[in-house]
Write an enzyme that holds these catalytic residues in place. Structure first.
Site, PDB file in Angstrom:
ATOM      1  N   HIS A  56      -4.082  -6.993   4.614  1.00 52.89           N
ATOM      2  CA  HIS A  56      -4.274  -8.341   4.045  1.00 52.89           C
ATOM      3  C   HIS A  56      -3.566  -9.370   4.910  1.00 52.89           C
ATOM      4  O   HIS A  56      -2.832  -9.014   5.835  1.00 52.89           O
ATOM      5  CB  HIS A  56      -3.836  -8.405   2.583  1.00 52.89           C
ATOM      6  CG  HIS A  56      -2.352  -8.273   2.359  1.00 52.89           C
ATOM      7  ND1 HIS A  56      -1.664  -7.101   2.585  1.00 52.89           N
ATOM      8  CD2 HIS A  56      -1.426  -9.170   1.922  1.00 52.89           C
ATOM      9  CE1 HIS A  56      -0.383  -7.282   2.281  1.00 52.89           C
ATOM     10  NE2 HIS A  56      -0.207  -8.535   1.891  1.00 52.89           N
ATOM     11  N   HIS A  58      -1.164 -11.684   4.661  1.00 54.64           N
ATOM     12  CA  HIS A  58       0.198 -12.223   4.587  1.00 54.64           C
ATOM     13  C   HIS A  58       0.955 -12.028   5.905  1.00 54.64           C
ATOM     14  O   HIS A  58       0.787 -11.023   6.591  1.00 54.64           O
ATOM     15  CB  HIS A  58       0.977 -11.579   3.436  1.00 54.64           C
ATOM     16  CG  HIS A  58       0.571 -12.116   2.093  1.00 54.64           C
ATOM     17  ND1 HIS A  58       0.826 -11.454   0.920  1.00 54.64           N
ATOM     18  CD2 HIS A  58      -0.099 -13.248   1.751  1.00 54.64           C
ATOM     19  CE1 HIS A  58       0.343 -12.169  -0.100  1.00 54.64           C
ATOM     20  NE2 HIS A  58      -0.227 -13.255   0.385  1.00 54.64           N
ATOM     21  N   ASP A  60       3.934 -11.224   6.761  1.00 54.09           N
ATOM     22  CA  ASP A  60       4.759 -10.031   7.020  1.00 54.09           C
ATOM     23  C   ASP A  60       3.895  -8.798   7.319  1.00 54.09           C
ATOM     24  O   ASP A  60       4.422  -7.712   7.572  1.00 54.09           O
ATOM     25  CB  ASP A  60       5.739  -9.762   5.859  1.00 54.09           C
ATOM     26  CG  ASP A  60       5.057  -9.437   4.551  1.00 54.09           C
ATOM     27  OD1 ASP A  60       4.146 -10.193   4.137  1.00 54.09           O
ATOM     28  OD2 ASP A  60       5.426  -8.418   3.924  1.00 54.09           O
ATOM     29  N   HIS A  61       2.578  -8.986   7.320  1.00 56.41           N
ATOM     30  CA  HIS A  61       1.655  -7.885   7.668  1.00 56.41           C
ATOM     31  C   HIS A  61       0.867  -8.155   8.954  1.00 56.41           C
ATOM     32  O   HIS A  61       0.379  -7.221   9.577  1.00 56.41           O
ATOM     33  CB  HIS A  61       0.683  -7.618   6.494  1.00 56.41           C
ATOM     34  CG  HIS A  61       1.413  -7.192   5.253  1.00 56.41           C
ATOM     35  ND1 HIS A  61       1.335  -5.926   4.743  1.00 56.41           N
ATOM     36  CD2 HIS A  61       2.279  -7.863   4.457  1.00 56.41           C
ATOM     37  CE1 HIS A  61       2.117  -5.838   3.671  1.00 56.41           C
ATOM     38  NE2 HIS A  61       2.700  -7.004   3.486  1.00 56.41           N
ATOM     39  N   HIS A 112      -3.418  -8.511  -5.244  1.00 53.40           N
ATOM     40  CA  HIS A 112      -2.298  -9.140  -4.521  1.00 53.40           C
ATOM     41  C   HIS A 112      -2.858 -10.305  -3.707  1.00 53.40           C
ATOM     42  O   HIS A 112      -2.350 -11.433  -3.775  1.00 53.40           O
ATOM     43  CB  HIS A 112      -1.644  -8.093  -3.638  1.00 53.40           C
ATOM     44  CG  HIS A 112      -0.506  -8.598  -2.810  1.00 53.40           C
ATOM     45  ND1 HIS A 112       0.687  -8.999  -3.341  1.00 53.40           N
ATOM     46  CD2 HIS A 112      -0.391  -8.754  -1.461  1.00 53.40           C
ATOM     47  CE1 HIS A 112       1.499  -9.391  -2.356  1.00 53.40           C
ATOM     48  NE2 HIS A 112       0.865  -9.248  -1.198  1.00 53.40           N
ATOM     49  N   ASP A 129       0.185  -3.929   0.102  1.00 55.28           N
ATOM     50  CA  ASP A 129       0.970  -4.432  -1.031  1.00 55.28           C
ATOM     51  C   ASP A 129       0.212  -4.287  -2.345  1.00 55.28           C
ATOM     52  O   ASP A 129       0.349  -5.128  -3.238  1.00 55.28           O
ATOM     53  CB  ASP A 129       1.321  -5.913  -0.814  1.00 55.28           C
ATOM     54  CG  ASP A 129       2.350  -6.121   0.291  1.00 55.28           C
ATOM     55  OD1 ASP A 129       2.873  -5.125   0.824  1.00 55.28           O
ATOM     56  OD2 ASP A 129       2.626  -7.292   0.615  1.00 55.28           O
ATOM     57  N   HIS A 167       6.332  -1.666   1.608  1.00 52.67           N
ATOM     58  CA  HIS A 167       7.688  -2.171   1.332  1.00 52.67           C
ATOM     59  C   HIS A 167       8.582  -1.116   0.694  1.00 52.67           C
ATOM     60  O   HIS A 167       8.112  -0.273  -0.066  1.00 52.67           O
ATOM     61  CB  HIS A 167       7.631  -3.386   0.394  1.00 52.67           C
ATOM     62  CG  HIS A 167       7.066  -4.620   1.028  1.00 52.67           C
ATOM     63  ND1 HIS A 167       7.846  -5.518   1.725  1.00 52.67           N
ATOM     64  CD2 HIS A 167       5.812  -5.100   1.067  1.00 52.67           C
ATOM     65  CE1 HIS A 167       7.071  -6.516   2.170  1.00 52.67           C
ATOM     66  NE2 HIS A 167       5.826  -6.281   1.785  1.00 52.67           N
TER      67      HIS A 167
HETATM   68 FE    FE Z   1       4.113  -7.697   2.108  1.00 48.00          FE
HETATM   69 ZN    ZN Z   2       1.628  -9.275   0.870  1.00 50.10          ZN
END
Ligand code: FE
Ligand code: ZN
Length: 255
Positions: A56, A58, A60-61, A112, A129, A167
């Site tokens: 996805h 985001h 942090d990905h 998410h 996530d 995570h």
């Molecule tokens: Fe994340």
């Molecule tokens: Zn995420």
């Protein structure tokens, strides 16, 4: 045979590194940061990064995607309906890709984010996530009903499937799980195991679908005591499992 290594990133992310020792090719899932991957490649100069799998959009990905692609020429896979930097192959539900000589099935898991996908092959699931160890992702874009449906699809996978989420949230998730199910012996046992693992700085992943079905409250919304706990919170009858899910998710947001 594929080997899998966790490359820690940021505070609590894992970038999953998939390695094919026969070809010395490797792939990464959700590289939010290029550095841990480039450090690994520098330390293992006979290996080449061939593929980047994204669940996805985001940061942090996807934060490391463009730098890694530029440095290695790796092919980037990601959800069709999200804005993924450097994406070469746009994926939707039920697509199949081949990376490292292995097939991966794409499962759409909105909740998410709306375009979130997971990658599955017999024995393993990379779910970003969506499904966490003992928990699930926050609902940033989707509805509780969408996330409930997505989690139900993942829960229907074979019980031995190893669950690689992104995570290290297992301990805080289990504290919540124990509040929802204070009398579930599997939850309490897992909480004590994971407490010890985290005190020793040990990774708590991957999980399995079997363990999640026994201890993850978000997969246990049909259990009577879980439903009653939700009813206690809201003061009304949450008559369907997706209603119970919505109550649990909102409760966890402020837990
Ligand atoms: Fe994340
Ligand atoms: Zn995420």
């Amino acid at each position: 045979m594929i080997q899998i290594t966790a490359l820690p990133a940021f505070n609590d992310n894992y970038i999953w590194l998939l390695q094919n020792p026969a070809t010395r090719q490797c792939a990464v899932v959700d590289p939010g940061d290029a550095k841990p991957v480039q450090d690994w490649l520098s330390a293992n100069p006979d290996w080449a990064l061939s593929d980047i799998l994204i669940t996805h959009h985001h940061h942090d990905h996807v934060g490391g995607v463009e730098q890694l692609k530029k440095a290695t020429g790796a092919k980037v896979y990601g959800p069709a309906s999200e804005n993924i930097p450097g994406r070469d192959v746009a994926l939707k539900d039920n697509d199949r890709i081949t990376a490292l000589g292995q097939d991966f099935d794409v499962i759409a898991v909105p909740g998410h984010t709306l375009g979130h996908i997971a990658y599955y092959q017999p024995g393993r699931l990379f779910c970003g996530d969506t499904l966490f160890a003992a928990g699930c992702g926050r609902l940033f874009e989707g509805t509780p009903k969408q996330m409930y449906t997505s989690l139900s699809r993942l829960a229907a996978l074979p019980e031995a499937t190893q669950v690689y989420c992104t995570h290290e949230y297992t301990l805080s998730n289990l504290r919540f799980a124990a509040a929802v199910e204070p009398h579930n012996p599997d939850t309490l046992e897992r909480l004590s195991n994971v407490t010890r693992q985290r005190e020793a700085g040990v990774i708590t992943l991957p999980s399995t679908i079997a363990l999640e079905k026994r201890t993850n409250p978000f997969l246990r919304t049909s259990v009577t005591s879980v439903k009653e706990k939700a009813d206690e919170r809201t003061g009304n009858d949450n008559s369907a499992p997706d209603m119970v899910f919505a109550v649990l998710r909102a409760w966890k947001d402020t837990f």
